[in-house]
Design a protein around this motif. Structure first.
Motif, PDB file in Angstrom:
ATOM      1  N   ASN A  10       0.859  -1.190   0.000  1.00  0.00           N
ATOM      2  CA  ASN A  10       0.000   0.000   0.000  1.00  0.00           C
ATOM      3  C   ASN A  10       0.887   1.229   0.000  1.00  0.00           C
ATOM      4  O   ASN A  10       1.855   1.301   0.734  1.00  0.00           O
ATOM      5  N   LYS A  11       0.550   2.189  -0.808  1.00  0.00           N
ATOM      6  CA  LYS A  11       1.335   3.416  -0.914  1.00  0.00           C
ATOM      7  C   LYS A  11       0.443   4.605  -0.627  1.00  0.00           C
ATOM      8  O   LYS A  11      -0.727   4.621  -0.982  1.00  0.00           O
ATOM      9  N   LYS A  12       0.999   5.590   0.010  1.00  0.00           N
ATOM     10  CA  LYS A  12       0.296   6.835   0.308  1.00  0.00           C
ATOM     11  C   LYS A  12       0.289   7.711  -0.941  1.00  0.00           C
ATOM     12  O   LYS A  12       1.325   7.916  -1.568  1.00  0.00           O
TER      13      LYS A  12
END
Length: 56
Positions: A3-5
């Protein structure tokens, strides 16, 4: 995939062009290269722990 911001990034066009060319030379996307540069800077400043061997 991790998961990436997501966030907007405002950057000087001249600096973006430099990073874009640099990323091409390293066979990375601009986004991946910016993340690489930030990670390296954080490591240099000892703000990011070194990765374990199995993570490399």
């Amino acid at each position: 995939m991790a998961n990436k911001k997501h966030f907007p990034l405002r950057i000087d066009p001249e600096l973006y062009a430099i990073i874009e060319r640099w990323a091409q030379e390293e066979f990375r996307s601009v986004n991946a290269h910016i993340e690489f540069l930030l990670r390296e800077a954080a490591r240099r400043e000892k703000r990011l722990p070194k990765r374990k061997k199995e993570d490399e």
